[in-house]
Design an enzyme around this catalytic site. Structure first.
Site, PDB file in Angstrom:
ATOM      1  N   ASP A   1       4.845   0.547  11.939  1.00  0.00           N
ATOM      2  CA  ASP A   1       3.630  -0.107  11.437  1.00  0.00           C
ATOM      3  C   ASP A   1       3.519  -1.566  11.867  1.00  0.00           C
ATOM      4  OD1 ASP A   1       3.659   1.648   8.230  1.00  0.00           O
ATOM      5  OD2 ASP A   1       3.123   2.266  10.252  1.00  0.00           O
TER       6      ASP A   1
ATOM      7  N   ILE B   1       8.024   7.019  16.759  1.00  0.00           N
ATOM      8  CA  ILE B   1       7.638   7.731  15.540  1.00  0.00           C
ATOM      9  C   ILE B   1       6.370   8.559  15.741  1.00  0.00           C
ATOM     10  CG2 ILE B   1       7.049   7.495  13.086  1.00  0.00           C
ATOM     11  CD1 ILE B   1       9.919   6.643  13.750  1.00  0.00           C
TER      12      ILE B   1
ATOM     13  N   ARG C   1       0.410  14.355  12.882  1.00  0.00           N
ATOM     14  CA  ARG C   1       0.783  14.201  11.464  1.00  0.00           C
ATOM     15  C   ARG C   1       1.008  15.556  10.766  1.00  0.00           C
ATOM     16  NH1 ARG C   1      -0.986   9.014  10.047  1.00  0.00           N
ATOM     17  NH2 ARG C   1       0.590   9.023   8.381  1.00  0.00           N
TER      18      ARG C   1
ATOM     19  N   ARG D   1      -8.664  -0.855   5.238  1.00  0.00           N
ATOM     20  CA  ARG D   1      -7.916   0.235   4.601  1.00  0.00           C
ATOM     21  C   ARG D   1      -6.584  -0.271   4.065  1.00  0.00           C
ATOM     22  NH1 ARG D   1      -6.714   5.163   8.067  1.00  0.00           N
ATOM     23  NH2 ARG D   1      -5.576   5.525   6.149  1.00  0.00           N
TER      24      ARG D   1
ATOM     25  N   ARG E   1      -4.655  10.402   4.972  1.00  0.00           N
ATOM     26  CA  ARG E   1      -3.519  11.287   5.218  1.00  0.00           C
ATOM     27  C   ARG E   1      -2.593  11.319   4.008  1.00  0.00           C
ATOM     28  NH1 ARG E   1      -4.311  14.132   9.291  1.00  0.00           N
ATOM     29  NH2 ARG E   1      -2.121  14.631   9.093  1.00  0.00           N
TER      30      ARG E   1
ATOM     31  N   LYS F   1       0.837  -1.220   0.000  1.00  0.00           N
ATOM     32  CA  LYS F   1       0.000   0.000   0.000  1.00  0.00           C
ATOM     33  C   LYS F   1       0.861   1.254   0.000  1.00  0.00           C
ATOM     34  CE  LYS F   1      -1.736   1.418   4.050  1.00  0.00           C
ATOM     35  NZ  LYS F   1      -1.358   2.805   4.403  1.00  0.00           N
ATOM     36  N   ASN F   2       1.918   1.257   0.817  1.00  0.00           N
ATOM     37  CA  ASN F   2       2.691   2.489   0.997  1.00  0.00           C
ATOM     38  C   ASN F   2       3.721   2.730  -0.098  1.00  0.00           C
ATOM     39  OD1 ASN F   2       1.126   2.969   3.177  1.00  0.00           O
ATOM     40  ND2 ASN F   2       2.690   2.462   4.711  1.00  0.00           N
TER      41      ASN F   2
ATOM     42  N   CYS G   1      -5.373  12.698  13.341  1.00  0.00           N
ATOM     43  CA  CYS G   1      -5.702  11.347  12.851  1.00  0.00           C
ATOM     44  C   CYS G   1      -5.533  10.404  14.031  1.00  0.00           C
ATOM     45  CB  CYS G   1      -4.857  10.968  11.651  1.00  0.00           C
ATOM     46  SG  CYS G   1      -3.393  10.033  12.052  1.00  0.00           S
TER      47      CYS G   1
HETATM   48  C1  EPZ Z   1       4.345   7.000   6.312  1.00  0.00           C
HETATM   49  O1  EPZ Z   1       3.574   8.001   6.921  1.00  0.00           O
HETATM   50  C2  EPZ Z   1       3.437   5.782   6.188  1.00  0.00           C
HETATM   51  N1  EPZ Z   1       2.300   6.104   5.329  1.00  0.00           N
HETATM   52  C3  EPZ Z   1       2.945   5.369   7.577  1.00  0.00           C
HETATM   53  O2  EPZ Z   1       2.162   4.191   7.430  1.00  0.00           O
HETATM   54  C4  EPZ Z   1       4.167   5.045   8.424  1.00  0.00           C
HETATM   55  O3  EPZ Z   1       3.747   4.705   9.725  1.00  0.00           O
HETATM   56  C5  EPZ Z   1       5.108   6.255   8.475  1.00  0.00           C
HETATM   57  O4  EPZ Z   1       5.461   6.648   7.134  1.00  0.00           O
HETATM   58  C6  EPZ Z   1       6.387   5.960   9.225  1.00  0.00           C
HETATM   59  O5  EPZ Z   1       7.059   4.909   8.624  1.00  0.00           O
HETATM   60  C7  EPZ Z   1       2.483   6.091   3.977  1.00  0.00           C
HETATM   61  O6  EPZ Z   1       3.568   5.837   3.473  1.00  0.00           O
HETATM   62  C8  EPZ Z   1       1.286   6.401   3.144  1.00  0.00           C
HETATM   63  P1  EPZ Z   1       6.432  10.287   8.329  1.00  0.00           P
HETATM   64  P2  EPZ Z   1       4.134   9.517   6.946  1.00  0.00           P
HETATM   65  O7  EPZ Z   1       6.314  11.572   7.584  1.00  0.00           O
HETATM   66  O8  EPZ Z   1       4.979   9.770   5.762  1.00  0.00           O
HETATM   67  C9  EPZ Z   1       6.797  13.592  11.758  1.00  0.00           C
HETATM   68  C10 EPZ Z   1       0.302   2.806   7.774  1.00  0.00           C
HETATM   69  O9  EPZ Z   1      -0.085   2.257   8.815  1.00  0.00           O
HETATM   70  N2  EPZ Z   1       6.654  14.585  10.685  1.00  0.00           N
HETATM   71  O10 EPZ Z   1       7.558   9.379   7.988  1.00  0.00           O
HETATM   72  O11 EPZ Z   1       2.992  10.416   7.209  1.00  0.00           O
HETATM   73  C11 EPZ Z   1       5.538  12.750  11.935  1.00  0.00           C
HETATM   74  O12 EPZ Z   1       4.612  13.415  12.789  1.00  0.00           O
HETATM   75  C12 EPZ Z   1       0.765   4.242   7.805  1.00  0.00           C
HETATM   76  O13 EPZ Z   1       0.386   2.242   6.656  1.00  0.00           O
HETATM   77  C13 EPZ Z   1       6.703  15.934  11.006  1.00  0.00           C
HETATM   78  O14 EPZ Z   1       6.837  16.304  12.168  1.00  0.00           O
HETATM   79  O15 EPZ Z   1       5.071   9.497   8.223  1.00  0.00           O
HETATM   80  C14 EPZ Z   1       6.088  11.488  12.555  1.00  0.00           C
HETATM   81  O16 EPZ Z   1       6.286  11.724  13.938  1.00  0.00           O
HETATM   82  C15 EPZ Z   1       0.535   4.883   9.166  1.00  0.00           C
HETATM   83  N3  EPZ Z   1       6.583  16.852  10.011  1.00  0.00           N
HETATM   84  C16 EPZ Z   1       7.460  11.338  11.896  1.00  0.00           C
HETATM   85  O17 EPZ Z   1       7.795  12.647  11.384  1.00  0.00           O
HETATM   86  C17 EPZ Z   1       6.417  16.474   8.692  1.00  0.00           C
HETATM   87  O18 EPZ Z   1       6.325  17.372   7.829  1.00  0.00           O
HETATM   88  C18 EPZ Z   1       7.510  10.342  10.737  1.00  0.00           C
HETATM   89  O19 EPZ Z   1       6.428  10.640   9.903  1.00  0.00           O
HETATM   90  C19 EPZ Z   1       6.366  15.095   8.387  1.00  0.00           C
HETATM   91  C20 EPZ Z   1       6.501  14.171   9.392  1.00  0.00           C
END
Ligand code: EPZ
Length: 429
Positions: free
Chosen positions: A308, A330, A125, A400, A96, A26-27, A120
């Protein structure tokens, strides 16, 4: 009647045995769908499971004026005739990952309107890193009536330094940089295999990318990108979920077509817990005959232990012979499965980002409610070993990100029934 909502009835039971094929990731697929916006011709992605998140993303692409056609596990997207650049709020709030359209829309039209992300299930996020990167590339980001109005008459290549590893932040910039003027260097890029798979797809479209899978990615902008065909990588998170199901039930499960290097941190923890892990050309196999040993887990960006998989592994540690600690580094609110696991007899205490799991001899079946995608998977896994019947409500969260998970687990020997949810009062527990 509550529309098409369903619940599971799970009979705790025998060890799972057999081989299973995971679906497409999915990701990896969602960012590829976003990349269809910058493809000058149809983009065809194979190995796409039937997931609600994929359906919602496809609906957003249609509302942007493009076409999205599915034939079995292949999805073909043609955004060439599209023209709209505002992501609809009612769909974005369900997904998201719709933030992934920011970069492609900006690169294609010079303007993008993205709803300001609400909260969320698992945390705030924020998208500050995405906006900071596009500002470095020459964009102006303005908050306007609940959305980010982002404009960039010319998107320029830039040196981007992410303050933290962000998967979709890296992917958003990676896609936009393919059409930016000049070179973009992404420092502190995410290393996840899904980012690498996206880069593979973009290169088939004519992008000039180097360094994907490392912390520094170089992109040389080109004038346009063509259409392409790409087969999505297998879903390593689903694979981990199925392997943990095998270990949890004391079974013998092989997940096919998954590269062990995608899951090394999870496989190491499974071995530490007393399971035997092996891999050959066909996939990864987990056997557990020894008592479950407690382990310490801390989630981290790839190649660390994936957030995840945290909820699923916690369900497994509920059966350990001692005390395990699980640290969620995370997301700030990713322990919502704890209260529901406690209803099944788990002994878990939470302090801040650390959950302490005291192993119990057995879990006992009860009604529980899913709260988010991976939490719902952990409740299903717990139901596989709980004594008696476990009812998992609100499994639309599960749908999902997992296609027919119950059918995959039942093919390994589980006993899970999916039933339509009637009026609340009619479902007697
Ligand atoms: C991706 O989300 C995945 N989703 C998530 O999978 C996964 O848990 C996550 O990466 C971490 O591996 C998809 O790929 C569609 P991040 P993403 O930006 O990109 C902070 C699932 O279950 N952050 O890597 O949204 C954020 O709050 C989903 O399949 C900022 O602060 O995660 C988090 O604490 C859930 N500012 C950390 O970084 C930003 O601008 C990592 O988030 C961006 C992120």
């Amino acid at each position: 009647m509550k529309g098409n909502r369903h619940y599971f009835i799970i009979e705790g039971g025998p060890p799972l045995r057999g081989e299973i094929l995971p679906g497409g990731a999915k990701n990896a697929i969602l960012p590829m769908m976003a990349a269809s916006v910058v493809a000058g011709a149809p983009l065809r992605i194979r190995n796409v499971p039937k997931l609600d998140d994929v359906d919602v993303f496809g609906e957003i692409l249609r509302q942007l004026g493009g076409s999205v056609e599915r034939e079995n596990d292949t999805v073909t997207m043609d955004q060439f005739a599209a023209g709209a650049c505002e992501v609809p709020y009612d769909l974005a709030k369900r997904l998201r990952a719709s933030v992934l359209l920011l970069g492609p829309l900006l690169a294609r039209y010079g303007v993008a309107d993205i709803p300001i992300p609400g909260g969320c299930d698992i945390g705030d996020r924020p998208i500050d890193q995405h906006l900071k990167a596009f500002t470095m590339m020459g964009a102006a980001c303005v908050k306007d009536h609940g959305k980010w109005h982002v404009t960039a008459p010319v998107l320029k290549g830039a040196r981007i330094d992410f303050d933290m590893k962000t998967v979709t932040g890296t992917e958003n910039v990676l896609i936009a940089a393919c059409l930016a003027r000049g070179e973009t260097v992404i420092n502190n890029a995410a290393l996840e295999p899904e980012v690498v798979d996206l880069a593979r797809c973009l290169k088939k479209m004519g992008a000039r990318i180097e360094g994907e899978g490392t912390s520094t990615i170089h992109v040389e902008g080109v004038a346009s990108l063509r259409g392409a065909e790409h087969t999505a990588m297998p879903d390593r998170i689903e694979a981990a979920t199925l392997l943990i199901a095998g270990a949890m039930t004391g079974g013998d499960v092989t997940v096919q077509h998954i590269a062990p290097e995608y899951l090394e941190s999870v496989l190491n923890k499974l071995e530490e817990s007393g399971a035997r892990v092996s891999s050959d050309g066909r996939g990864v196999r987990v056997i557990r005959r020894e008592p479950v040993r407690s382990v310490t887990v801390a989630t981290n960006p790839f190649p660390g232990f994936p957030t995840d998989v945290q909820a699923q592994f916690m369900a497994y540690m509920c059966l350990s012979d001692s005390v395990s600690t699980i640290e969620e580094n995370i997301f700030e609110n990713r322990f919502r499965h704890v209260a529901e696991l406690r209803r099944l007899g788990a002994d878990i205490s939470v302090s801040g980002r650390v959950a302490v799991v005291k192993g119990v001899s057995e879990l006992s079946g009860a009604p529980v409610t899913a709260t988010d995608l991976r939490a719902s998977a952990s409740l299903v896994l717990a139901g596989l070993v709980a004594d008696g019947e476990t009812i998992v409500k609100d499994i639309e969260h599960l749908d999902r990100g997992y296609e027919k998970l119950e059918e995959k687990l039942n093919s390994l020997g589980a006993s899970i029934r999916r039933l339509p949810e009637e009026d609340e009062c009619e479902v007697i527990y």
